[in-house]
Design a protein around this motif. Structure first.
Motif, PDB file in Angstrom:
ATOM      1  N   SER A  74       0.826  -1.201   0.000  1.00 34.10           N
ATOM      2  CA  SER A  74       0.000   0.000   0.000  1.00 34.10           C
ATOM      3  C   SER A  74       0.860   1.250   0.000  1.00 34.10           C
ATOM      4  CB  SER A  74      -0.901   0.028   1.249  1.00 34.10           C
ATOM      5  OG  SER A  74      -1.752  -1.084   1.296  1.00 34.10           O
ATOM      6  N   ILE A  75       0.195   2.367  -0.238  1.00 33.17           N
ATOM      7  CA  ILE A  75       0.792   3.669   0.051  1.00 33.17           C
ATOM      8  C   ILE A  75      -0.194   4.398   0.947  1.00 33.17           C
ATOM      9  CG2 ILE A  75       2.020   3.742  -2.148  1.00 33.17           C
ATOM     10  CD1 ILE A  75       0.126   5.981  -3.003  1.00 33.17           C
ATOM     11  N   CYS A  76       0.332   5.263   1.791  1.00 29.19           N
ATOM     12  CA  CYS A  76      -0.548   6.030   2.674  1.00 29.19           C
ATOM     13  C   CYS A  76       0.073   7.388   2.955  1.00 29.19           C
ATOM     14  CB  CYS A  76      -0.819   5.289   3.983  1.00 29.19           C
ATOM     15  SG  CYS A  76       0.596   5.195   5.096  1.00 29.19           S
ATOM     16  N   ALA A  77      -0.767   8.287   3.425  1.00 23.63           N
ATOM     17  CA  ALA A  77      -0.293   9.594   3.877  1.00 23.63           C
ATOM     18  C   ALA A  77       0.510   9.373   5.148  1.00 23.63           C
ATOM     19  CB  ALA A  77      -1.486  10.508   4.153  1.00 23.63           C
ATOM     20  N   SER A  78       1.671  10.033   5.246  1.00 23.96           N
ATOM     21  CA  SER A  78       2.535   9.831   6.408  1.00 23.96           C
ATOM     22  C   SER A  78       3.271  11.123   6.749  1.00 23.96           C
ATOM     23  CB  SER A  78       3.549   8.722   6.125  1.00 23.96           C
ATOM     24  OG  SER A  78       4.424   8.557   7.223  1.00 23.96           O
ATOM     25  N   VAL A  79       3.178  11.509   7.999  1.00 21.83           N
ATOM     26  CA  VAL A  79       3.870  12.707   8.464  1.00 21.83           C
ATOM     27  C   VAL A  79       5.304  12.373   8.862  1.00 21.83           C
ATOM     28  CG1 VAL A  79       3.880  14.530  10.214  1.00 21.83           C
ATOM     29  CG2 VAL A  79       1.723  13.764   9.233  1.00 21.83           C
ATOM     30  N   ASP A  80       5.498  11.195   9.476  1.00 25.05           N
ATOM     31  CA  ASP A  80       6.815  10.845  10.026  1.00 25.05           C
ATOM     32  C   ASP A  80       7.638   9.907   9.143  1.00 25.05           C
ATOM     33  OD1 ASP A  80       5.502   8.448  10.348  1.00 25.05           O
ATOM     34  OD2 ASP A  80       5.575   8.460  12.536  1.00 25.05           O
ATOM     35  N   GLY A  81       7.077   9.430   8.050  1.00 22.63           N
ATOM     36  CA  GLY A  81       7.813   8.544   7.152  1.00 22.63           C
ATOM     37  C   GLY A  81       7.925   7.117   7.646  1.00 22.63           C
ATOM     38  N   ALA A  82       7.223   6.766   8.726  1.00 22.09           N
ATOM     39  CA  ALA A  82       7.287   5.409   9.270  1.00 22.09           C
ATOM     40  C   ALA A  82       5.912   4.814   9.530  1.00 22.09           C
ATOM     41  CB  ALA A  82       8.096   5.405  10.565  1.00 22.09           C
ATOM     42  N   THR A  83       4.925   5.656   9.739  1.00 20.98           N
ATOM     43  CA  THR A  83       3.570   5.195  10.030  1.00 20.98           C
ATOM     44  C   THR A  83       2.574   5.969   9.175  1.00 20.98           C
ATOM     45  OG1 THR A  83       3.279   6.835  11.796  1.00 20.98           O
ATOM     46  CG2 THR A  83       4.133   4.664  12.440  1.00 20.98           C
ATOM     47  N   CYS A  84       1.383   5.416   9.045  1.00 20.20           N
ATOM     48  CA  CYS A  84       0.319   6.123   8.324  1.00 20.20           C
ATOM     49  C   CYS A  84      -0.285   7.165   9.257  1.00 20.20           C
ATOM     50  CB  CYS A  84      -0.749   5.141   7.859  1.00 20.20           C
ATOM     51  SG  CYS A  84      -0.164   3.999   6.587  1.00 20.20           S
ATOM     52  N   SER A  92      -0.461  15.723   1.464  1.00 19.80           N
ATOM     53  CA  SER A  92       0.501  16.790   1.171  1.00 19.80           C
ATOM     54  C   SER A  92       1.616  16.851   2.208  1.00 19.80           C
ATOM     55  CB  SER A  92      -0.215  18.137   1.108  1.00 19.80           C
ATOM     56  OG  SER A  92      -1.180  18.113   0.074  1.00 19.80           O
ATOM     57  N   GLN A  93       1.439  16.172   3.345  1.00 18.50           N
ATOM     58  CA  GLN A  93       2.453  16.154   4.399  1.00 18.50           C
ATOM     59  C   GLN A  93       3.532  15.105   4.139  1.00 18.50           C
ATOM     60  OE1 GLN A  93       2.400  18.453   6.873  1.00 18.50           O
ATOM     61  NE2 GLN A  93       0.675  19.264   5.715  1.00 18.50           N
ATOM     62  N   GLY A  94       3.335  14.301   3.118  1.00 23.77           N
ATOM     63  CA  GLY A  94       4.267  13.234   2.780  1.00 23.77           C
ATOM     64  C   GLY A  94       3.514  11.923   2.654  1.00 23.77           C
ATOM     65  N   PHE A  95       4.180  10.921   2.055  1.00 23.58           N
ATOM     66  CA  PHE A  95       3.543   9.615   1.903  1.00 23.58           C
ATOM     67  C   PHE A  95       4.611   8.541   1.818  1.00 23.58           C
ATOM     68  CE2 PHE A  95       3.597  12.013  -2.041  1.00 23.58           C
ATOM     69  CZ  PHE A  95       4.189  11.169  -2.962  1.00 23.58           C
TER      70      PHE A  95
END
Length: 193
Positions: A74-84, A92-95
């Motif tokens: 999968s791909i998901c939105a992620s702020v920290d680059g390790a969790t969804c 827009s915060q990263g994925f």
């Protein structure tokens, strides 16, 4: 008695500097707009790369954290680059692209296994929306045969719009993930913010 000296007069120098200043004043906004358009195209292409990486991983059955073959990615939105992040509007915060450890293709939430790649935040101007049947979603899952997983028994394609705010022309991208998992990328006119 006097030798002729070669050089510029003060007036010639001032005229040259004025012409150069006008050329720079006209060129810089155009250059900034070109940079924004290139960043917008790159944002869309990065999202396509993330989708393709997840789909290929699901099909090839890459090993996850438990070292068993996992039938989905999968791909998901992620702020920290390790969790969804879980926020449907947070793309827009990263994925991230990752091996999905969820127990079924139709599980309501992804479980992040091995993170395959991180795409960090692109600044305040990045604008990504990911929708399924008109509703924002926070992840996209692929099955072991490369098809789009049915979440909550919804059988519609996923539509992604990606652009940088204040881009111009056709620098935005609309990405459609069909039910078969195949991607379609179309240029879209940038929205004026």
């Amino acid at each position: 008695m006097f030798k002729k000296q070669n050089g510029f007069t003060l007036i010639e120098l001032m005229v040259a500097l004025t012409v150069m200043g006008v050329a720079i004043a006209i060129g810089i906004p155009s250059f900034n707009k070109q940079i924004m358009n290139n960043q917008s195209v790159a944002l869309g292409e990065d999202f396509v790369s993330a989708l393709n990486l997840a789909r290929v991983t699901a099909v090839t059955g890459r090993k996850g954290a438990t070292q068993t073959l996992q039938p989905r990615a999968s791909i998901c939105a992620s702020v920290d680059g390790a969790t969804c992040s879980g926020a449907a509007g947070g793309w827009s915060q990263g994925f991230i692209a990752f091996v999905d450890m969820a127990t079924s293709d139709s599980a309501a939430a992804p479980i992040v296994g091995t993170v395959l790649q991180v795409w960090p935040r692109r600044g305040n101007r990045a604008d990504i929306t990911v929708r399924l049947n008109g509703s924002d979603i926070s992840f996209v899952r692929f099955t072991s045969v490369g098809t789009l997983a049915r979440i909550n028994n919804v059988n519609f394609p996923v539509i992604v719009n990606a652009e940088m705010r204040k881009c111009s022309g056709n620098a935005g991208r609309t990405i459609t993930v069909g039910l078969s998992g195949l991607l379609s990328v179309v240029r879209k006119v940038c929205v004026v913010y």
